[in-house]
Design an enzyme around this catalytic site. Structure first.
Site, PDB file in Angstrom:
ATOM      1  N   THR A 175     -34.379 -39.458   7.593  1.00 35.48           N
ATOM      2  CA  THR A 175     -34.396 -39.433   9.058  1.00 35.48           C
ATOM      3  C   THR A 175     -35.040 -40.700   9.619  1.00 35.48           C
ATOM      4  O   THR A 175     -35.869 -41.309   8.963  1.00 35.48           O
ATOM      5  CB  THR A 175     -35.194 -38.186   9.476  1.00 35.48           C
ATOM      6  OG1 THR A 175     -34.406 -37.051   9.141  1.00 35.48           O
ATOM      7  CG2 THR A 175     -35.511 -38.150  10.953  1.00 35.48           C
ATOM      8  N   ARG A 185     -27.208 -25.131  10.739  1.00 36.38           N
ATOM      9  CA  ARG A 185     -28.653 -25.357  10.556  1.00 36.38           C
ATOM     10  C   ARG A 185     -29.126 -26.570  11.381  1.00 36.38           C
ATOM     11  O   ARG A 185     -28.508 -27.625  11.379  1.00 36.38           O
ATOM     12  CB  ARG A 185     -28.948 -25.595   9.080  1.00 36.38           C
ATOM     13  CG  ARG A 185     -30.439 -25.820   8.758  1.00 36.38           C
ATOM     14  CD  ARG A 185     -30.806 -27.277   8.723  1.00 36.38           C
ATOM     15  NE  ARG A 185     -32.220 -27.478   8.375  1.00 36.38           N
ATOM     16  CZ  ARG A 185     -32.833 -28.661   8.461  1.00 36.38           C
ATOM     17  NH1 ARG A 185     -32.201 -29.705   8.881  1.00 36.38           N
ATOM     18  NH2 ARG A 185     -34.102 -28.770   8.144  1.00 36.38           N
ATOM     19  N   VAL A 186     -30.230 -26.399  12.070  1.00 34.02           N
ATOM     20  CA  VAL A 186     -30.851 -27.478  12.837  1.00 34.02           C
ATOM     21  C   VAL A 186     -32.312 -27.560  12.406  1.00 34.02           C
ATOM     22  O   VAL A 186     -32.969 -26.527  12.229  1.00 34.02           O
ATOM     23  CB  VAL A 186     -30.752 -27.195  14.354  1.00 34.02           C
ATOM     24  CG1 VAL A 186     -31.569 -28.201  15.143  1.00 34.02           C
ATOM     25  CG2 VAL A 186     -29.300 -27.229  14.812  1.00 34.02           C
ATOM     26  N   GLY A 187     -32.814 -28.772  12.197  1.00 29.95           N
ATOM     27  CA  GLY A 187     -34.209 -28.955  11.776  1.00 29.95           C
ATOM     28  C   GLY A 187     -35.123 -29.267  12.951  1.00 29.95           C
ATOM     29  O   GLY A 187     -34.835 -28.918  14.096  1.00 29.95           O
ATOM     30  N   ASP A 188     -36.214 -29.929  12.643  1.00 29.47           N
ATOM     31  CA  ASP A 188     -37.242 -30.216  13.656  1.00 29.47           C
ATOM     32  C   ASP A 188     -36.897 -31.412  14.544  1.00 29.47           C
ATOM     33  O   ASP A 188     -37.413 -31.523  15.658  1.00 29.47           O
ATOM     34  CB  ASP A 188     -38.574 -30.515  12.948  1.00 29.47           C
ATOM     35  CG  ASP A 188     -38.463 -31.726  12.019  1.00 29.47           C
ATOM     36  OD1 ASP A 188     -37.468 -31.816  11.272  1.00 29.47           O
ATOM     37  OD2 ASP A 188     -39.357 -32.582  12.046  1.00 29.47           O
ATOM     38  N   THR A 242     -40.798 -36.909  10.144  1.00 24.21           N
ATOM     39  CA  THR A 242     -39.771 -36.838   9.105  1.00 24.21           C
ATOM     40  C   THR A 242     -40.287 -36.003   7.941  1.00 24.21           C
ATOM     41  O   THR A 242     -41.441 -36.148   7.540  1.00 24.21           O
ATOM     42  CB  THR A 242     -39.349 -38.232   8.589  1.00 24.21           C
ATOM     43  OG1 THR A 242     -38.477 -38.042   7.455  1.00 24.21           O
ATOM     44  CG2 THR A 242     -40.532 -39.088   8.162  1.00 24.21           C
ATOM     45  N   GLY A 243     -39.446 -35.123   7.433  1.00 28.56           N
ATOM     46  CA  GLY A 243     -39.872 -34.272   6.334  1.00 28.56           C
ATOM     47  C   GLY A 243     -39.080 -32.986   6.339  1.00 28.56           C
ATOM     48  O   GLY A 243     -38.034 -32.896   7.003  1.00 28.56           O
TER      49      GLY A 243
END
Ligand code: ASP
Length: 309
Positions: free
Chosen positions: A176, A204-207, A227-228
């Site tokens: 990212t 799916r959606v991340g942070d 990022t992570g």
């Protein structure tokens, strides 16, 4: 106090010197340098932190080395669904998109949401409809095809795993990208852009596109881009937690970053890092993984570029 400052990241993870060739390392460093330059060009001309963040991220999105824009990872069904967000510390204006396809620069679409809509977060088909309305730039499947990413998908499918941007267990990377900046007017801003996780399913959606989790900016406290492993960053509401520790507990940027990245996240198994700055021009680049592609530059100072711990 710095007149202006900027920091960027190109993802955190298991980035080991032993698995890096000198050519690859040079290419990453050059890309990080180009992104800092893109942001600094804005800041040097007394431009806005928000514009510097957008320009630095566009530079990284246009680079296939990173998991954003043209280098975005593949979903389970071989698509590139991207997420991005940005926030202005001066007035808390924010814009974000999630699960968008064929958008050349998702960060600029997020900027469009901020500037040209009454909303903060647009997703999927609706976001695309909005992108057409504001004449955002589209690109075809070929533009987003990076062989290395496709190989990663094939490998992940074989193992039936949903994985972060990585080649194998030895080399785990979260590619990212993000930027934070302080301008000469004393305003700060933050932004993040990603393809998310290889082999992701079900939308799916991340942070990264979640204001408060992957991105946050408030002139009173700090500007953060994470990022992570997104699921953990969402559970820990990482970016806003750092801001809260500064606002309500009076902690410094460094103290707040340390507590969240090195303690709170570690305790719940959240691998990764972030870039942070405050309105005084202090910069922190903490990560609890083996490495994080990162760079920073303050007015009148040398550029810093780092990859490993
Ligand atoms: N945080 C991103 C996500 O979970 C991944 C990354 O940082 O590379 O979508």
């Amino acid at each position: 106090m710095s007149k202006y400052a900027i920091a960027i990241h190109g993802g955190a993870g298991t980035i080991l010197k032993s698995t890096m060739t000198p050519e690859k390392e040079l290419a990453y460093k050059k890309s990080l340098q180009d992104a800092i330059n893109a942001g600094e060009t804005v800041l040097k001309k007394d431009g806005r932190a928000l514009d510097a963040v957008e320009m630095a991220i566009r530079s990284l999105e246009n680079d296939p080395l990173f998991n954003a824009g043209c280098g975005a990872v593949f979903t389970n069904d071989g698509k590139n669904e991207m997420d991005a967000s940005l926030m202005n510390g001066k007035d808390l204006a924010a814009g974000a998109v999630a699960g968008v396809m064929h958008i050349k620069n998702p960060i600029s679409l997020a900027r469009g949401v901020m500037d040209k809509s009454d909303h903060v977060l647009l997703t999927g088909a609706g976001a695309i409809e909005f992108a057409k309305k504001i004449n955002a730039e589209f690109a075809d499947d070929a533009y987003f095809f990076v062989q290395m990413r496709y190989d990663q998908l094939e490998a992940a499918k074989k193992e039936n795993k949903i994985v972060m941007d990585h080649n194998d267990d030895k080399e785990k990377k979260f590619g990212t990208v993000g930027a934070v900046a302080l301008d000469v007017h004393g305003d700060i801003a933050a932004g993040t852009s990603t393809g998310g996780m290889t082999n992701k399913k079900f939308g799916r959606v991340g942070d990264s596109p979640i204001i408060g989790a992957g991105t946050y900016a408030n002139n009173k406290t700090c500007a953060i881009s994470c990022t992570g492993h997104g699921e953990f960053f969402m559970k820990a509401v990482v970016a806003y937690d750092i801001s809260c520790l500064m606002e309500y507990k009076g902690l410094s940027l460094k103290e707040a970053c340390n507590i969240v990245v090195m303690d709170k996240l570690v305790k719940i198994g959240g691998e990764g890092g972030l870039i942070a700055l405050d309105a005084k021009g202090n910069i922190e680049l903490p990560f609890n993984s083996d490495g994080m592609y990162r760079a920073s530059k303050k007015s009148g100072e040398e550029m810093f570029i780092g990859i490993y711990r």
